[in-house]
Motif scaffolding. Structure first.
Motif, short mmCIF file in Angstrom:
data_model
loop_
_atom_site.label_atom_id
_atom_site.label_comp_id
_atom_site.label_asym_id
_atom_site.label_seq_id
_atom_site.Cartn_x
_atom_site.Cartn_y
_atom_site.Cartn_z
N HIS A 193 0.59 -0.95 -0.15
CA HIS A 193 0.21 0.28 0.05
C HIS A 193 1.27 1.55 0.06
N PRO A 194 1.58 1.48 -1.25
CA PRO A 194 2.52 2.63 -1.32
C PRO A 194 1.85 4.28 -0.74
N ALA A 195 0.67 4.12 -1.31
CA ALA A 195 0.09 5.48 -1.23
C ALA A 195 -0.56 6.31 0.88
N ARG A 196 0.35 5.08 0.88
CA ARG A 196 0.20 5.30 2.61
C ARG A 196 0.72 5.81 3.61
N TYR A 197 1.92 5.95 2.91
CA TYR A 197 3.69 7.08 3.49
C TYR A 197 2.94 7.87 4.37
N ALA A 198 2.57 8.52 3.37
CA ALA A 198 3.29 10.80 3.29
C ALA A 198 4.26 10.70 3.54
N TRP A 199 4.64 10.73 2.51
CA TRP A 199 6.50 11.49 2.04
C TRP A 199 6.57 12.97 1.65
N ASP A 200 7.15 13.86 2.53
CA ASP A 200 7.17 15.05 2.21
C ASP A 200 6.96 14.89 0.80
N ASN A 201 8.40 14.74 0.24
CA ASN A 201 8.00 14.86 -1.49
C ASN A 201 8.67 13.60 -2.09
N ALA A 202 7.66 14.20 -3.86
CA ALA A 202 8.13 13.25 -4.39
C ALA A 202 9.50 12.24 -4.45
N THR A 203 10.46 13.05 -4.33
CA THR A 203 11.66 12.76 -3.54
C THR A 203 12.09 11.47 -3.35
N GLN A 204 12.10 11.11 -1.64
CA GLN A 204 11.34 9.87 -1.14
C GLN A 204 10.47 8.78 -1.24
N GLU A 205 10.11 9.00 -2.07
CA GLU A 205 9.03 7.83 -3.05
C GLU A 205 10.45 7.51 -4.01
N TYR A 206 10.55 8.24 -4.52
CA TYR A 206 11.26 7.78 -5.68
C TYR A 206 12.68 7.01 -5.11
N ALA A 207 13.35 7.84 -3.93
CA ALA A 207 14.90 6.73 -2.89
C ALA A 207 14.20 5.46 -2.36
N LEU A 208 12.42 5.23 -2.33
CA LEU A 208 12.22 3.81 -1.67
C LEU A 208 11.81 3.15 -2.17
N PHE A 209 11.37 2.95 -3.76
CA PHE A 209 11.62 2.30 -4.93
C PHE A 209 12.57 2.03 -5.31
N THR A 210 13.61 2.68 -5.40
CA THR A 210 14.82 2.52 -5.87
C THR A 210 15.69 1.93 -4.86
N GLU A 211 15.69 1.65 -3.81
CA GLU A 211 16.35 1.40 -3.32
C GLU A 211 15.50 -0.41 -3.17
N PHE A 212 14.56 -0.18 -2.72
CA PHE A 212 13.73 -1.50 -3.35
C PHE A 212 14.00 -2.67 -3.85
N LYS A 213 14.34 -1.88 -5.09
CA LYS A 213 14.73 -2.50 -6.60
C LYS A 213 16.53 -2.66 -6.32
N ALA A 214 16.69 -2.65 -5.90
CA ALA A 214 18.48 -2.98 -5.83
C ALA A 214 18.43 -3.37 -4.80
N HIS A 215 17.89 -4.23 -3.60
CA HIS A 215 18.39 -4.92 -2.56
C HIS A 215 17.33 -5.99 -3.56
N GLY A 216 16.64 -6.00 -4.19
CA GLY A 216 16.08 -7.16 -5.31
C GLY A 216 14.82 -7.62 -4.66
N GLY A 217 13.59 -6.28 -4.57
CA GLY A 217 12.47 -6.38 -4.69
C GLY A 217 11.55 -6.24 -5.53
#
Length: 285
Positions: A193-217
């Motif tokens: 449910h990624p919409a629930r995290y109420a990031w301060d900005n789109a950069t933080q969400e992008y960081a989550l997706f980027t790091e998640f993918k880098a770890h093998g998500g």
């Protein structure tokens, strides 16, 4: 894509749901679910019961879990699907993640007592199927039972969230560890449910997706019980941008509390790769 009424995110009494795994299997089957997963918080203790109940009903099943992660100071949830629930590294990691919940719960109760709500820890425990997994949801049920709030939605407007009485931050697993536990146990990691995290900005969400993918998500929940139709469209676009498969789950906890019942979600966008197409050999029939 394979069009399925798949529901790959829900909770039983083994974490913070109100139904036993067997009752959830029966409800999913009765509601037309064609592929089901139980994903209790930081716990796989209900997996064999859920799989046996699903098999008895002829309901295809994926073993699952939802792991609590701290990322950029926020709690994020990572679902694991198609896991081996007996994998020793996963089991040990989940036990460690659960470890701080009682201390956190006692601090939450102290904050509530300071605003005149006494006995919250003991009251919340009445709703806990597994004492290691006492959570905000159990406190919310106590606050409704005692008449402090009309329903659990009011609870989370007035208490237990950041800046409100009863909120205590907790450090969960690291994102990389959670993804590695899931993949090491033969499963696929999914951002819940990624919409629930109420990031301060789109950069933080992008960081989550980027790091998640880098770890093998490898996947993200696009259609969930807490996403609007517009949010489903947004996360379908992000799934394509990051080359992630798409998952679908109600996040059902209780017949009385959940917005969306098992099996009641819209179908996935046909342009996406459903996560179950990557997990064919992990489905229990």
């Amino acid at each position: 894509m394979t069009v399925l009424n798949a529901d790959l995110h829900c909770h039983s009494t083994v974490s913070d749901g109100t139904l036993e795994p067997e009752a959830l299997a029966a409800r999913a089957h009765a509601n037309g679910v064609e592929l089901w997963a139980l994903t209790d918080h930081d716990e796989v203790g209900g997996q064999h019961r859920a799989a046996a109940a699903a098999r008895a009903l002829g309901l295809p099943y994926l073993a699952g879990v939802e792991i609590s992660v701290t990322f950029l100071g926020r709690t994020v949830h990572i679902v694991g699907l198609g896991i081996d629930p007996d994998d020793p590294v996963l089991v040990a990691g989940l036990a460690d993640t659960r470890g701080g919940r009682e201390r956190r719960a006692r601090e939450m109760a102290e904050q509530l007592a300071a605003v005149g709500i006494r006995g919250a820890f003991e009251g919340a425990l009445k709703y806990v199927g597994n004492p290691e997994l006492i959570s905000r949801t159990h406190f919310a049920r106590f606050l409704v039972e005692t008449g402090v709030c009309h329903d659990t939605h009011e609870v989370f407007r007035r208490f237990l969230t950041e800046g409100k009485p009863g909120y205590v931050e907790h450090r969960w697993a690291a994102l990389g560890d959670a993804v590695r536990w899931i993949t090491g146990a033969g499963g696929i990691a999914v951002i819940a449910h990624p919409a629930r995290y109420a990031w301060d900005n789109a950069t933080q969400e992008y960081a989550l997706f980027t790091e998640f993918k880098a770890h093998g998500g490898r996947a993200v929940e696009v259609v969930t019980g807490s996403h609007t139709s517009a949010e489903a469209v947004r996360y379908a676009e992000l799934a394509r941008e990051f080359d992630l498969a798409a998952s679908r789950g109600s996040d059902f906890h209780s017949p009385d509390e959940s917005h969306t019942d098992l099996g009641a979600l819209p179908y996935l966008d046909g342009r996406l790769t459903p996560v179950w197409e990557l997990l064919g050999d992990r489905i229990v029939h």
